[in-house]
Design a protein around this motif. Structure first.
Motif, PDB file in Angstrom:
ATOM      1  N   GLU A  27     -36.163 -50.229 -20.054  1.00 32.51           N
ATOM      2  CA  GLU A  27     -36.528 -51.557 -20.523  1.00 32.51           C
ATOM      3  C   GLU A  27     -37.264 -51.495 -21.867  1.00 32.51           C
ATOM      4  OE1 GLU A  27     -38.851 -55.599 -19.004  1.00 32.51           O
ATOM      5  OE2 GLU A  27     -38.743 -53.826 -17.724  1.00 32.51           O
ATOM      6  N   GLY A  28     -36.729 -52.237 -22.835  1.00 30.14           N
ATOM      7  CA  GLY A  28     -37.370 -52.330 -24.145  1.00 30.14           C
ATOM      8  C   GLY A  28     -37.362 -51.051 -24.950  1.00 30.14           C
ATOM      9  N   ASP A  29     -36.531 -50.087 -24.600  1.00 33.49           N
ATOM     10  CA  ASP A  29     -36.538 -48.778 -25.259  1.00 33.49           C
ATOM     11  C   ASP A  29     -35.698 -48.830 -26.537  1.00 33.49           C
ATOM     12  OD1 ASP A  29     -36.352 -46.107 -26.033  1.00 33.49           O
ATOM     13  OD2 ASP A  29     -36.346 -45.375 -23.967  1.00 33.49           O
ATOM     14  N   VAL A  30     -36.362 -49.084 -27.665  1.00 37.03           N
ATOM     15  CA  VAL A  30     -35.676 -49.203 -28.947  1.00 37.03           C
ATOM     16  C   VAL A  30     -35.032 -47.876 -29.347  1.00 37.03           C
ATOM     17  CG1 VAL A  30     -36.042 -49.601 -31.425  1.00 37.03           C
ATOM     18  CG2 VAL A  30     -37.075 -51.140 -29.746  1.00 37.03           C
ATOM     19  N   ALA A  31     -35.724 -46.777 -29.085  1.00 40.88           N
ATOM     20  CA  ALA A  31     -35.176 -45.465 -29.435  1.00 40.88           C
ATOM     21  C   ALA A  31     -33.870 -45.208 -28.692  1.00 40.88           C
ATOM     22  CB  ALA A  31     -36.197 -44.371 -29.127  1.00 40.88           C
ATOM     23  N   ALA A  32     -33.818 -45.597 -27.418  1.00 44.73           N
ATOM     24  CA  ALA A  32     -32.581 -45.421 -26.654  1.00 44.73           C
ATOM     25  C   ALA A  32     -31.472 -46.290 -27.229  1.00 44.73           C
ATOM     26  CB  ALA A  32     -32.822 -45.761 -25.184  1.00 44.73           C
TER      27      ALA A  32
END
Length: 263
Positions: A34-39
């Motif tokens: 959730e909310g993982d910009v890097a992913a």
């Protein structure tokens, strides 16, 4: 393979399948932390590498989420970026099939073209200005591989920042003497005014957006190069388009650019 890596590869494949088949996919955010910009950027990079291996050619970057209103809607405080490939470029006035971009919308933007490679760590605005060859008016035809534009931040980043196609004006203008912050924009669809704005709507100045991108690309190890196109972000609200629409954009100091949509 770690579960996290498998999720990134699976999300990337879903977006590629949507891209190839023209059938949108449900949001991929539920597949990623959730909310993982890097992913989300990892998903984007998987597909970028896939397309480059398939002989697509990288010609620039696009900046998204430069509007404070849109940032607030998605709960973020910074822009995002996506890749521009050579097969996404349209000629000024060229007619394009509506179905070439999924769920298309149009935005009016200032595009910058780099004169120099730009790998300066933590560059200043004056260094960026010196590295830019010229500016032109531009239309971005944005699209989403995510069904019904049901996107949050990780969805749009993973989906190459919702990139579709782009159209550049044909009269280059040097930056000397230009005040892009105050550059007014009017967009017409079939002769009716449908969007207006100014450079100030793009992070206060399109150059601010370009500086954010330049710093970010150095940080991720993929700096801007001479000849790269930088689509700096929308100067006004996005507009939906339909078959038969002709879209004209005028930006003060830069001139005009047009695109048209066939059946």
């Amino acid at each position: 393979m770690r579960t996290h890596d498998a999720a990134i590869l699976a999300a990337a494949e879903r977006i590629r399948i949507a891209y190839e088949t023209g059938q949108p996919t449900p949001p991929v955010r539920d597949q990623l932390p959730e909310g993982d910009v890097a992913a989300a950027y990892a998903v984007q990079k998987v597909n970028t590498d896939h397309w480059l291996d398939g002989r697509r050619r990288l010609v620039g970057r696009k900046i998204g989420l430069t509007s404070k209103v849109v940032q607030k809607q998605l709960g973020v405080d910074s822009p995002d970026f996506g890749m521009l490939f050579a097969d996404m470029a349209l000629a000024d006035g060229e007619e394009v099939a509506l179905g070439r971009v999924m769920q298309p919308k149009v935005e009016a933007e200032v595009a910058l073209v780099m004169e120099l490679d730009f790998a300066v760590p933590d560059p200043t605005l004056t260094e960026l200005i010196s590295a830019v060859a010229y500016a032109v008016p531009a239309i971005e035809i944005v699209g989403s591989r995510i069904a019904n534009w049901d996107i949050k931040l990780v969805d749009t980043i993973a989906d190459n920042a919702s990139a579709g196609l782009f159209v550049l004006g044909t009269t280059p203008v040097r930056l000397e003497g230009l005040d892009l912050r105050l550059a007014g924009m009017v967009m017409e669809r079939r002769g009716d005014q449908v969007s207006f704005g100014a450079g100030a709507a793009c992070l206060g100045n399109p150059l601010n957006a370009a500086l954010w991108l330049a710093r970010t690309m150095v940080r991720v190890g993929a700096p801007l190069r001479a000849g790269d196109v930088v689509m700096t972000g929308a100067l006004g609200p996005m507009v939906t388009v339909a078959s038969g629409d002709v879209v004209d954009v005028r930006i003060s100091g830069l001139g005009s650019v047009r695109t048209a949509f066939s059946a």
